[in-house]
Design a protein around this motif. Structure first.
Motif, PDB file in Angstrom:
ATOM      1  N   UNK A   1       0.883  -1.152   0.000  1.00 23.50           N
ATOM      2  CA  UNK A   1       0.000   0.000   0.000  1.00 23.50           C
ATOM      3  C   UNK A   1       0.931   1.214   0.000  1.00 23.50           C
ATOM      4  N   UNK A   2       0.972   1.925  -1.132  1.00 23.91           N
ATOM      5  CA  UNK A   2       1.913   3.044  -1.274  1.00 23.91           C
ATOM      6  C   UNK A   2       1.266   4.334  -0.775  1.00 23.91           C
TER       7      UNK A   2
ATOM      8  N   UNK B   1      -2.556   1.427  -4.573  1.00 19.64           N
ATOM      9  CA  UNK B   1      -2.027   0.075  -4.593  1.00 19.64           C
ATOM     10  C   UNK B   1      -0.640   0.096  -5.230  1.00 19.64           C
ATOM     11  N   UNK B   2       0.317  -0.600  -4.663  1.00 22.78           N
ATOM     12  CA  UNK B   2       1.682  -0.546  -5.174  1.00 22.78           C
ATOM     13  C   UNK B   2       2.381  -1.891  -5.174  1.00 22.78           C
TER      14      UNK B   2
ATOM     15  N   UNK C   1      -5.358  -5.588   7.024  1.00 25.48           N
ATOM     16  CA  UNK C   1      -6.132  -4.382   6.716  1.00 25.48           C
ATOM     17  C   UNK C   1      -5.556  -3.635   5.526  1.00 25.48           C
ATOM     18  N   UNK C   2      -4.213  -3.616   5.426  1.00 20.21           N
ATOM     19  CA  UNK C   2      -3.569  -2.938   4.296  1.00 20.21           C
ATOM     20  C   UNK C   2      -3.865  -3.674   2.997  1.00 20.21           C
ATOM     21  N   UNK C   3      -3.906  -5.022   3.045  1.00 17.67           N
ATOM     22  CA  UNK C   3      -4.236  -5.809   1.860  1.00 17.67           C
ATOM     23  C   UNK C   3      -5.673  -5.539   1.419  1.00 17.67           C
TER      24      UNK C   3
ATOM     25  N   UNK D   1      -9.461  -3.041  -2.375  1.00 18.35           N
ATOM     26  CA  UNK D   1     -10.571  -2.110  -2.613  1.00 18.35           C
ATOM     27  C   UNK D   1     -10.162  -1.087  -3.666  1.00 18.35           C
ATOM     28  N   UNK D   2      -8.920  -0.585  -3.556  1.00 21.27           N
ATOM     29  CA  UNK D   2      -8.433   0.398  -4.533  1.00 21.27           C
ATOM     30  C   UNK D   2      -8.298  -0.230  -5.922  1.00 21.27           C
ATOM     31  N   UNK D   3      -7.865  -1.496  -5.985  1.00 24.01           N
ATOM     32  CA  UNK D   3      -7.753  -2.198  -7.273  1.00 24.01           C
ATOM     33  C   UNK D   3      -9.131  -2.334  -7.924  1.00 24.01           C
TER      34      UNK D   3
END
Lengths: 312, 312
Positions: free
Chosen positions: B11-12, B35-36, B62-64, B69-71
């Motif tokens: 997560x960038x 997403x990074x 949680x970061x995944x 969600x962003x993807x």
């Protein structure tokens, strides 16, 4: 139960790096992730002491979810109830970058989520519903964007109307307006006192803070300990020797000590001893914001609480 | 579809601060969350160009969840399919602190989650199942803890057995072992080439990399552009003028350009022009890792691709 309010909760991250060099790339050797924001810190200490405690305020987004999951884990260690109100925006992160070479910390604080008027009203309903079952309430920390600057004044008045003792620990304009609503206690540090009153002389600044509405003022003066001026008298409270370590969370632990003593019906000198001992035990703990139970027990005996005569 | 593999997704976060001063406290004025991880960056560019793309690798915690969600949001902008494998550990965060006064960036990278042998096996099953439908596969970035150092060699061999062209973009020992498995393409930068071969002279280092097993080598040499040595010939490719801006993600955009040209059946000079133009369009974009579509169209015409004779 004791109710703590954290309007601007945070997911606190601590990153250890071998050495922080601006404009270069760092591999973090250790990551610690904890629920944060001053009211949550106070609640964690109270729960560890065995006091039933309820936390409210706002949480949202993926960071809010991570924070609430971590709070649920804390509940296994102590009696902590999550009554946070969901918001559409994401709970902020704070990042403490600890330079392992020097021990110094560089702090990066995200802004809080924008709280809508509807979300603020939902919080007020939740707060007013919780008040009647609270033995005391602590209002802690900064306000996220969107929350009215007079928020703490509103919350202080509601607590007083419900005859629930209320402690306020914030800064700037929210503190100024909150003090005018006549809270039972405020716990400013030296900078907050000076900003509120214009005086850099603690005794004078405390006097002025009481004149503006606070019934009792417990000023935290760093290594010099606490100066308490209350309707029952004046005291100085300090650890027996200078304590070295990480001061992060020491002020929140002092608030927990004051509330712990208050709800147990203890007189001011005992409340102040708890505040000083918890504060020192927090500075001495290896992890920022935790407290060392052994140091707490030891300092509870050794804390020096000295009367300074009656209140003005 | 094109398959991109990102074993160490991230997560960038990009934080803008007025000025970064170590050992002090900073209020972040702007937070960007994306997403990074290199393979996800490649996939985002491919999707924006209209190529159907599937991403796999690991995501957890949680970061995944935030990353996935962003993807899902990106999928609305382009044909991107999420085939990430869940892991118990949390996807790492990377934090780029941008000093607004100087424009310089300080990078803080969390370690990746520990991947268990069972999770690694689940990934291998997923990868082997996706391969037959892939027109090309890109293996990108570092390995999280727990993944065997020979991971990329295993993935290269499977792609070659399935007759799917495979590009490898990593560094260190995973690159060394992956090259020995004879990938169709590698895209090292100057540092990675030097670490792999011991030679700081790019032409010689590229020759040595092919001798070790890579069929084609496209070396990214920063502002000097690309040096490609392939079974079909040798080329230099560069933008018409030096491009200034933020180089974050420029290498990943070059990989996307190479894959885009490959699956479209274009000859090497067109693939290299796409790589150079996307790279320049990424450096010129206001947000790190995004690319400017207007600059891409312009540089696609202007990129200078020069033959340097046959491959050795």
């Amino acid at each position: 139960m004791i109710l703590t309010v954290t309007l601007n909760t945070a997911l606190d991250l601590t990153y250890r790096v071998p050495s922080l060099r601006p404009h270069s790339s760092h591999r973090i050797t250790e990551v610690i992730e904890r629920p944060g924001g001053k009211g949550l810190n106070v609640a964690r200490v109270l729960a560890a002491l065995g006091h039933p405690v309820t936390v409210t305020g706002f949480a949202g987004g993926g960071t809010g979810r991570a924070l609430r999951t971590a709070l649920a884990g804390l509940d296994e260690a102590g009696p902590l109830t999550d009554a946070l109100v969901p918001v559409a925006g994401a709970t902020r992160r704070t990042i403490a970058v600890v330079d392992a070479a020097t021990g110094d910390t560089t702090q990066l604080n995200e802004p809080g989520p924008l709280v809508s008027p509807a979300e603020w009203n939902t919080f007020l309903e939740r707060y007013d519903a919780l008040l009647p079952t609270a033995a005391a309430v602590a209002l802690c920390g900064s306000l996220p964007p969107g929350v009215p600057v007079g928020a703490y004044a509103r919350l202080v008045r509601a607590a007083r109307a419900a005859s629930v003792p209320v402690l306020l620990d914030t800064s700037g304009e929210p503190l100024r307006r909150g003090v005018a609503a006549r809270p039972d206690m405020v716990k400013p540090n030296a900078d907050e006192l000076a900003e509120l009153t214009g005086s850099h002389e603690p005794a004078q600044a405390v006097r002025e803070t009481r004149r503006r509405g606070a019934h009792a003022v417990v000023a935290s003066l760093g290594p010099e300990g606490l100066l308490a001026v209350t309707p029952e008298g004046r005291w100085r409270a300090a650890p027996p020797a200078r304590v070295s370590g990480n001061p992060t969370g020491a002020g929140d632990s002092a608030v927990a000590g004051l509330l712990s003593g208050l709800v147990s019906g203890e007189p001011w000198p005992v409340r102040l001893a708890r505040a000083v001992a918890l504060s020192a035990a927090t500075v001495r703990a290896p992890v920022a914001g935790e407290f060392d139970a052994g140091v707490y027990a030891e300092y509870l005996e050794l804390a020096e609480v000295t009367p300074e005569g009656p209140a003005d």
